[in-house]
Design a protein around this motif. Sequence first.
Motif, PDB file in Angstrom:
ATOM      1  N   PRO A 128       0.826  -1.152  -0.064  1.00 36.83           N
ATOM      2  CA  PRO A 128       0.197   0.055  -0.001  1.00 36.83           C
ATOM      3  C   PRO A 128       0.883   0.989   0.067  1.00 36.83           C
ATOM      4  O   PRO A 128       2.004   1.068   0.604  1.00 36.83           O
ATOM      5  CB  PRO A 128      -0.739  -0.101   1.420  1.00 36.83           C
ATOM      6  CG  PRO A 128       0.148  -0.910   2.271  1.00 36.83           C
ATOM      7  CD  PRO A 128       1.004  -1.705   1.220  1.00 36.83           C
ATOM      8  N   VAL A 129       0.340   2.315  -0.388  1.00 36.58           N
ATOM      9  CA  VAL A 129       1.047   3.656  -0.648  1.00 36.58           C
ATOM     10  C   VAL A 129       0.094   4.604   0.217  1.00 36.58           C
ATOM     11  O   VAL A 129      -0.842   4.641  -0.016  1.00 36.58           O
ATOM     12  CB  VAL A 129       1.341   4.036  -2.127  1.00 36.58           C
ATOM     13  CG1 VAL A 129       1.848   5.399  -2.045  1.00 36.58           C
ATOM     14  CG2 VAL A 129       2.015   3.013  -2.789  1.00 36.58           C
ATOM     15  N   HIS A 130       0.797   5.159   1.091  1.00 36.14           N
ATOM     16  CA  HIS A 130      -0.117   6.211   1.803  1.00 36.14           C
ATOM     17  C   HIS A 130       0.017   7.612   1.022  1.00 36.14           C
ATOM     18  O   HIS A 130       0.857   8.285   1.287  1.00 36.14           O
ATOM     19  CB  HIS A 130       0.617   6.348   3.394  1.00 36.14           C
ATOM     20  CG  HIS A 130       0.543   5.029   4.012  1.00 36.14           C
ATOM     21  ND1 HIS A 130      -0.550   4.365   4.196  1.00 36.14           N
ATOM     22  CD2 HIS A 130       1.766   4.545   4.628  1.00 36.14           C
ATOM     23  CE1 HIS A 130      -0.258   3.126   4.921  1.00 36.14           C
ATOM     24  NE2 HIS A 130       0.906   3.323   5.237  1.00 36.14           N
ATOM     25  N   PHE A 131      -0.774   7.583   0.176  1.00 38.33           N
ATOM     26  CA  PHE A 131      -0.743   8.600  -1.056  1.00 38.33           C
ATOM     27  C   PHE A 131      -0.771  10.044  -0.380  1.00 38.33           C
ATOM     28  O   PHE A 131      -1.767  10.461   0.263  1.00 38.33           O
ATOM     29  CB  PHE A 131      -1.782   8.455  -2.048  1.00 38.33           C
ATOM     30  CG  PHE A 131      -1.512   9.745  -3.021  1.00 38.33           C
ATOM     31  CD1 PHE A 131      -0.497   9.669  -4.060  1.00 38.33           C
ATOM     32  CD2 PHE A 131      -2.585  10.778  -3.042  1.00 38.33           C
ATOM     33  CE1 PHE A 131      -0.429  10.610  -4.925  1.00 38.33           C
ATOM     34  CE2 PHE A 131      -2.281  11.835  -3.782  1.00 38.33           C
ATOM     35  CZ  PHE A 131      -1.368  11.774  -4.811  1.00 38.33           C
ATOM     36  N   GLY A 132       0.148  11.107  -0.595  1.00 31.66           N
ATOM     37  CA  GLY A 132       0.276  12.033  -0.233  1.00 31.66           C
ATOM     38  C   GLY A 132       0.658  12.464   1.140  1.00 31.66           C
ATOM     39  O   GLY A 132       0.715  13.560   1.839  1.00 31.66           O
ATOM     40  N   GLY A 133       0.385  11.392   1.998  1.00 28.38           N
ATOM     41  CA  GLY A 133       0.504  11.443   3.439  1.00 28.38           C
ATOM     42  C   GLY A 133      -0.753  11.125   4.242  1.00 28.38           C
ATOM     43  O   GLY A 133      -0.574  11.231   5.468  1.00 28.38           O
ATOM     44  N   LEU A 134      -1.835  10.549   3.411  1.00 26.92           N
ATOM     45  CA  LEU A 134      -2.808   9.984   4.094  1.00 26.92           C
ATOM     46  C   LEU A 134      -2.865   8.780   3.904  1.00 26.92           C
ATOM     47  O   LEU A 134      -2.375   7.866   3.076  1.00 26.92           O
ATOM     48  CB  LEU A 134      -4.198  10.552   3.286  1.00 26.92           C
ATOM     49  CG  LEU A 134      -5.423  10.068   3.885  1.00 26.92           C
ATOM     50  CD1 LEU A 134      -5.709  10.811   5.258  1.00 26.92           C
ATOM     51  CD2 LEU A 134      -6.785  10.391   2.926  1.00 26.92           C
ATOM     52  N   SER A 135      -3.040   8.183   5.291  1.00 26.23           N
ATOM     53  CA  SER A 135      -3.045   6.654   5.420  1.00 26.23           C
ATOM     54  C   SER A 135      -4.081   5.898   4.619  1.00 26.23           C
ATOM     55  O   SER A 135      -5.146   6.374   4.402  1.00 26.23           O
ATOM     56  CB  SER A 135      -3.066   6.196   6.904  1.00 26.23           C
ATOM     57  OG  SER A 135      -3.038   4.767   7.128  1.00 26.23           O
ATOM     58  N   HIS A 151       2.092 -11.117   2.995  1.00 25.66           N
ATOM     59  CA  HIS A 151       3.192 -10.131   3.476  1.00 25.66           C
ATOM     60  C   HIS A 151       2.699  -8.389   3.148  1.00 25.66           C
ATOM     61  O   HIS A 151       1.818  -8.301   2.030  1.00 25.66           O
ATOM     62  CB  HIS A 151       4.368 -10.221   3.147  1.00 25.66           C
ATOM     63  CG  HIS A 151       5.317 -11.439   3.613  1.00 25.66           C
ATOM     64  ND1 HIS A 151       5.438 -11.822   4.813  1.00 25.66           N
ATOM     65  CD2 HIS A 151       5.176 -12.537   2.973  1.00 25.66           C
ATOM     66  CE1 HIS A 151       5.858 -12.741   5.088  1.00 25.66           C
ATOM     67  NE2 HIS A 151       5.880 -13.425   3.869  1.00 25.66           N
ATOM     68  N   VAL A 152       2.755  -7.788   3.977  1.00 20.53           N
ATOM     69  CA  VAL A 152       2.459  -6.214   3.646  1.00 20.53           C
ATOM     70  C   VAL A 152       3.617  -5.505   4.004  1.00 20.53           C
ATOM     71  O   VAL A 152       4.347  -5.487   5.123  1.00 20.53           O
ATOM     72  CB  VAL A 152       1.469  -5.723   4.816  1.00 20.53           C
ATOM     73  CG1 VAL A 152       1.321  -4.141   4.507  1.00 20.53           C
ATOM     74  CG2 VAL A 152       0.083  -6.550   4.569  1.00 20.53           C
ATOM     75  N   VAL A 153       4.307  -4.818   2.956  1.00 22.84           N
ATOM     76  CA  VAL A 153       5.198  -3.875   3.053  1.00 22.84           C
ATOM     77  C   VAL A 153       4.725  -2.473   2.591  1.00 22.84           C
ATOM     78  O   VAL A 153       4.144  -2.379   1.648  1.00 22.84           O
ATOM     79  CB  VAL A 153       6.573  -4.141   1.895  1.00 22.84           C
ATOM     80  CG1 VAL A 153       7.481  -3.166   1.779  1.00 22.84           C
ATOM     81  CG2 VAL A 153       7.132  -5.639   2.433  1.00 22.84           C
ATOM     82  N   GLU A 154       4.761  -1.536   3.543  1.00 26.35           N
ATOM     83  CA  GLU A 154       3.961  -0.118   3.382  1.00 26.35           C
ATOM     84  C   GLU A 154       4.986   1.022   2.639  1.00 26.35           C
ATOM     85  O   GLU A 154       6.134   0.951   3.205  1.00 26.35           O
ATOM     86  CB  GLU A 154       3.665   0.459   4.882  1.00 26.35           C
ATOM     87  CG  GLU A 154       2.656  -0.125   5.424  1.00 26.35           C
ATOM     88  CD  GLU A 154       2.490  -0.011   7.068  1.00 26.35           C
ATOM     89  OE1 GLU A 154       1.983   1.219   7.128  1.00 26.35           O
ATOM     90  OE2 GLU A 154       2.813  -0.363   7.809  1.00 26.35           O
ATOM     91  N   ASP A 175       4.780  -6.084   7.857  1.00 27.38           N
ATOM     92  CA  ASP A 175       6.084  -6.660   7.971  1.00 27.38           C
ATOM     93  C   ASP A 175       7.180  -5.663   7.880  1.00 27.38           C
ATOM     94  O   ASP A 175       8.324  -5.753   8.716  1.00 27.38           O
ATOM     95  CB  ASP A 175       6.395  -7.419   6.848  1.00 27.38           C
ATOM     96  CG  ASP A 175       5.597  -8.985   6.747  1.00 27.38           C
ATOM     97  OD1 ASP A 175       5.897  -9.780   7.144  1.00 27.38           O
ATOM     98  OD2 ASP A 175       4.353  -8.719   6.240  1.00 27.38           O
ATOM     99  N   ALA A 176       6.873  -4.516   7.340  1.00 23.53           N
ATOM    100  CA  ALA A 176       7.885  -3.409   7.241  1.00 23.53           C
ATOM    101  C   ALA A 176       7.425  -2.170   6.541  1.00 23.53           C
ATOM    102  O   ALA A 176       6.419  -2.252   5.921  1.00 23.53           O
ATOM    103  CB  ALA A 176       9.239  -3.947   6.334  1.00 23.53           C
ATOM    104  N   THR A 177       8.079  -1.126   6.937  1.00 23.55           N
ATOM    105  CA  THR A 177       7.579   0.247   6.575  1.00 23.55           C
ATOM    106  C   THR A 177       8.693   1.083   5.976  1.00 23.55           C
ATOM    107  O   THR A 177       9.782   1.166   6.932  1.00 23.55           O
ATOM    108  CB  THR A 177       6.683   0.808   7.757  1.00 23.55           C
ATOM    109  OG1 THR A 177       5.635   0.220   8.023  1.00 23.55           O
ATOM    110  CG2 THR A 177       6.289   2.252   7.215  1.00 23.55           C
ATOM    111  N   VAL A 178       8.591   1.626   5.014  1.00 29.38           N
ATOM    112  CA  VAL A 178       9.774   2.263   4.274  1.00 29.38           C
ATOM    113  C   VAL A 178       9.556   3.806   4.020  1.00 29.38           C
ATOM    114  O   VAL A 178       8.499   4.151   3.479  1.00 29.38           O
ATOM    115  CB  VAL A 178      10.238   1.649   3.121  1.00 29.38           C
ATOM    116  CG1 VAL A 178      11.475   2.181   2.441  1.00 29.38           C
ATOM    117  CG2 VAL A 178      10.440   0.138   3.118  1.00 29.38           C
ATOM    118  N   PHE A 179      10.206   4.607   4.558  1.00 26.66           N
ATOM    119  CA  PHE A 179      10.139   5.976   4.696  1.00 26.66           C
ATOM    120  C   PHE A 179      11.125   6.449   3.678  1.00 26.66           C
ATOM    121  O   PHE A 179      12.323   5.847   3.493  1.00 26.66           O
ATOM    122  CB  PHE A 179      10.323   6.863   5.826  1.00 26.66           C
ATOM    123  CG  PHE A 179       9.408   6.472   6.918  1.00 26.66           C
ATOM    124  CD1 PHE A 179       8.127   7.051   7.076  1.00 26.66           C
ATOM    125  CD2 PHE A 179       9.316   5.408   7.763  1.00 26.66           C
ATOM    126  CE1 PHE A 179       7.061   6.699   7.860  1.00 26.66           C
ATOM    127  CE2 PHE A 179       8.539   4.974   8.801  1.00 26.66           C
ATOM    128  CZ  PHE A 179       7.507   5.844   8.712  1.00 26.66           C
TER     129      PHE A 179
END
Length: 387
Positions: A128-135, A151-154, A175-179
């Motif tokens: 999933p992509v938190h588009f623009g900064g909205l979850s 698996h879920v990789v954000e 599983d993981a979140t990437v900034f």
Amino acid sequence: MTDFIPFFNLEIGEDEIAEVVDSLRAGWVTTGPKVNKFEKDFAEFIGGGVEAIAVNSATSGLHLALEAVGVGQGDEVITVSYTFTATAEVIRYLDAKPVFVDVDPETYCIDVAAIEDAITPKTKAIIPVHFGGLSADMGSLIELAKRHNLHVVEDAAHALPTTYDGQLIGTLDTDATVFSFYSNKTMTTGEGGMLVTRNPALSKRVRMMRLHGISKDVFNRFNSKAPAWYYEILAPGFKYNMTDIAACLGIHQLKKVRAFHEHRTRIAEAYDAKLADLPLRLPPKPRKGEQHSWHLYVICLAEGLRIGRDEFIQKMFEMGIGCSVHYIPLHLQPYWRETYGLSEKMFPNSQRIYDGCVSLPIYPIMTMENVQRVTSTIQQLLDDTRN
Ligand SMILES: *Cc1c(COP(=O)(O)O)cnc(C)c1O
């Protein structure tokens, strides 16, 4: 002529500069003590007992996360068309197949119902992509992923600091979140990214794979009991480590990230108030009590206006304001379109958003006078072209 208001402008302070000079004088320019400190500070900022692993871009971080959860040849990974190409290209790095779904017209984020329809026996993960900064709608997405053992990789390139259900993105049960710390994101290290996870096996794999598959990184190696020159290669890894020079920026940018966010929020609120009565759609709002990072402020021009999106951006430019478009959906990009047989009809929501969308300037050093000029210019432009 008044000054041009660029679409984006950086805020780098004396603290960042002094920290970089300190590293240069110490002679430690690659991964070392500053990266260690930045990782600790970042993990503390996110909270929830996560571990933070610094990398040289969010793209690298997404690649490492997918590799670590075991995505490989023949697997399918579900993501959105309405994103930057990096989200999908990392799937191809691993010889897996991206399966694109549409976004929810209310959030511009992945449509969870569409994920359900796209799942096959080969599906391994969801990005999933938190588009623009909205979850994205993470509650139902995580529930769905668990039900199907996925698996879920954000992709949280836009989502610092964003909340879902009162929890910062990075602390959810994925599983993981990437900034991303690319220059125009909500904080920057020039180029850089951070992978956060609460899974110790995953973090161990990522730490190893980010630096050639060496069992420990340079800093730890030089401080361990083994001879300084000794190392072991356990896999054909990558060269994705962050430099200390970059981490110097990150250490001080992170301290300002709350203040940056407050200013972005003020700008978003001013845009909301001033643009409310114009023939355009304002960006999707967070639910009550939730936090939007306001990385992007994306308006959508109403259909049937005399002025189209491209002309709108051109006119804004001529009137001294830089705007942009996020994103040209992947189903319109030659590589993705041709390789996976994508078309507009498969992504009606993404297509409709793209057709009208304009990203307005929003960044920490933008003044409220600048914001006023942006809104009055939009008003003038739409008044001139109405009927
Ligand atoms: C910027 C961005 C990335 C890639 O970030 P880098 O740090 O430049 O690799 C990935 N996904 C999205 C949605 C982005 O906006």
